[in-house]
Design a protein around this motif. Structure first.
Motif, PDB file in Angstrom:
ATOM      1  N   VAL A 201       0.808  -1.090  -0.231  1.00  0.00           N
ATOM      2  CA  VAL A 201       0.066  -0.038   0.004  1.00  0.00           C
ATOM      3  C   VAL A 201       1.052   1.249   0.096  1.00  0.00           C
ATOM      4  CG1 VAL A 201      -1.857  -1.011   1.236  1.00  0.00           C
ATOM      5  CG2 VAL A 201      -0.120  -0.052   2.521  1.00  0.00           C
ATOM      6  N   SER A 202       0.356   2.454  -0.568  1.00  0.00           N
ATOM      7  CA  SER A 202       1.278   3.573  -0.566  1.00  0.00           C
ATOM      8  C   SER A 202       1.034   4.395   0.850  1.00  0.00           C
ATOM      9  CB  SER A 202       0.920   4.551  -1.541  1.00  0.00           C
ATOM     10  OG  SER A 202      -0.760   4.785  -1.096  1.00  0.00           O
ATOM     11  N   MET A 203       2.393   4.751   1.181  1.00  0.00           N
ATOM     12  CA  MET A 203       2.598   5.404   2.404  1.00  0.00           C
ATOM     13  C   MET A 203       1.303   6.973   2.602  1.00  0.00           C
ATOM     14  SD  MET A 203       4.417   4.731   5.044  1.00  0.00           S
ATOM     15  CE  MET A 203       5.559   3.881   4.149  1.00  0.00           C
ATOM     16  N   SER A 204       1.144   7.430   1.435  1.00  0.00           N
ATOM     17  CA  SER A 204      -0.027   8.175   1.515  1.00  0.00           C
ATOM     18  C   SER A 204      -1.336   8.001   2.021  1.00  0.00           C
ATOM     19  CB  SER A 204      -0.130   9.129   0.117  1.00  0.00           C
ATOM     20  OG  SER A 204      -0.858   8.111  -0.760  1.00  0.00           O
ATOM     21  N   ILE A 205      -1.622   6.684   2.259  1.00  0.00           N
ATOM     22  CA  ILE A 205      -2.790   6.517   2.460  1.00  0.00           C
ATOM     23  C   ILE A 205      -2.713   5.587   3.958  1.00  0.00           C
ATOM     24  CG2 ILE A 205      -4.228   6.647   0.595  1.00  0.00           C
ATOM     25  CD1 ILE A 205      -4.014   3.473   0.507  1.00  0.00           C
ATOM     26  N   VAL A 206      -1.692   5.135   4.535  1.00  0.00           N
ATOM     27  CA  VAL A 206      -1.420   4.511   5.876  1.00  0.00           C
ATOM     28  C   VAL A 206      -2.001   5.212   6.858  1.00  0.00           C
ATOM     29  CG1 VAL A 206       0.594   4.080   7.407  1.00  0.00           C
ATOM     30  CG2 VAL A 206       0.701   3.440   5.081  1.00  0.00           C
TER      31      VAL A 206
END
Length: 391
Positions: free
Chosen positions: A176-181
């Motif tokens: 998953v991308s860090m922007s939505i963690v």
């Protein structure tokens, strides 16, 4: 008993992976064994030690602070509508993506992230026995996201054979991308998010090494990462802010569509069969929930959430998980399973991203799309099984 079930679960997952292997004779078992042991060690450290608690607490604390900063921007635009009582999901969970995306852009601009991604990738390539480019791509996917990551390797996209392209796409779908963690951490416990991030990184290599085994020759393994076109600081910042907003809008639109469609389909199934569509899928996925460590008494509920994630996306599934009452262990196992992009909608996202850079290769990705979902789902199953050993 849970250890026996976990062993059986891992064996079943490996059997399902082995069945789909494109070249069983060239599977290299030594790197697989090393990575499985690493997964177990890391899961134990993160879930059962003081060191793990401190690491997760620090990671979660950073994102909690970032979300608080993001609230300042959201509250400035939307006034007192947002954080008095129960605020709207879009404002509380999705809009912080805009701020975190901007922060990622700044770290990219000052060359911090490229340095981290490159050298962690090089270290991983020594462990997994795969190419440097594949290892770089896996780390980059976990930070930049499943579509943006391909921009950094766009020079190589047109030159890559089908088997290496599969591995790159599988890594993008398994992470998953860090922007939505940060958004995930508002819906499930941070310890499960962090554990899944780490386990999926190695799990992606494990499953890809069985489904799609190959050896990269030294002369084929040049790690030449495409530098972004030089922009001014504020050009870059504006671009990343808009990218973050597009992600938030896209996720919101998908949630509106999927939640409404699932509600309609559930209504139709209830009217005709006396059972909801999700309830029916729960029975289909119940055996998979059981082999990853969920007690049989909760397997149908858990299977329903797993199926929801696959046919819609992880946000819809996390919302459903929040509505259900299950044991702490089951909640933890399913939470780890949910933290990935392994669903059918990701086929279109990844194929579209590659096609935008190279039309022919985009068509190749679309053709093995179902195989990508199959492999990425097995990664999630493996991570959840390993995590379940220590919950």
């Amino acid at each position: 008993m849970k250890y026996l079930i976990a062993i059986v679960g891992v064996l079943v997952i490996f059997a399902l992976t082995y069945i789909a292997s494109s070249d069983r004779r060239h599977i290299r078992y030594r790197p697989l064994a090393v990575m499985i042991v690493l997964q177990a060690v890391l899961a134990f450290v993160l879930l059962n030690t003081e060191v793990g608690s401190v690491l997760i607490g620090g990671f979660a604390g950073v994102f909690e602070s970032l979300l608080d900063y993001a609230k300042e921007g959201t509250n400035f635009v939307f006034g007192g509508l947002v954080y008095e009582g129960q605020g709207p999901f879009f404002m509380n969970v999705l809009l912080p993506i805009v701020f975190i995306s901007a922060l990622i852009g700044i770290l990219q601009y000052v060359r911090v992230l490229p340095f981290i991604i490159r050298y962690i990738g090089l270290i991983l390539s020594k462990i997994n026995g795969m190419g440097k480019l594949e290892s770089y791509n896996a780390v980059a996917s976990a930070i930049l996201g499943q579509s943006e990551v391909f921009i950094s390797v766009k020079k190589q996209i047109g030159l890559m054979p089908k088997h290496r392209l599969y591995t790159l796409c599988a890594s993008a779908m398994s992470t998953v991308s860090m922007s939505i963690v940060g958004s995930y951490m508002t819906m499930i416990q941070p310890r499960y998010v962090v554990t899944a991030l780490v386990l999926n990184l190695f799990g992606g290599f494990i499953i890809a090494s069985i489904i799609n085994p190959y050896t990269v020759k030294k002369e084929e393994d040049l790690l030449e990462v495409q530098e972004e076109e030089k922009q001014s600081f504020f050009e870059m910042l504006g671009e990343y802010i808009m990218d973050g907003f597009k992600v938030a809008i896209t996720v919101a639109a998908m949630l509106i569509g999927f939640v409404a469609l699932i509600a309609m389909v559930n209504g139709i199934f209830n009217w005709i069969f006396g059972i909801s569509f999700q309830g029916l899928l729960g029975y289909v996925f119940a055996p998979f929930a059981f082999i990853i460590g969920v007690p049989w008494s909760e397997a149908v509920q858990a299977g329903s959430i797993m199926a929801t994630k696959m046919v819609s996306n992880e946000f819809v599934a996390m919302l459903e998980l929040g509505k259900m009452t299950m044991s702490t262990r089951t909640t933890g196992i399913i939470s780890v399973f949910l933290v990935s992009f392994a669903n059918f909608s990701s086929i279109g996202i990844i194929a579209g991203a590659v096609k935008g850079l190279h039309e022919k290769q985009g068509n190749v990705v679309a053709r093995f799309g179902l195989r990508l979902v199959y492999g990425a789902t097995l990664v999630s199953l493996l991570s959840a099984t390993i995590a379940g050993l220590f919950l």
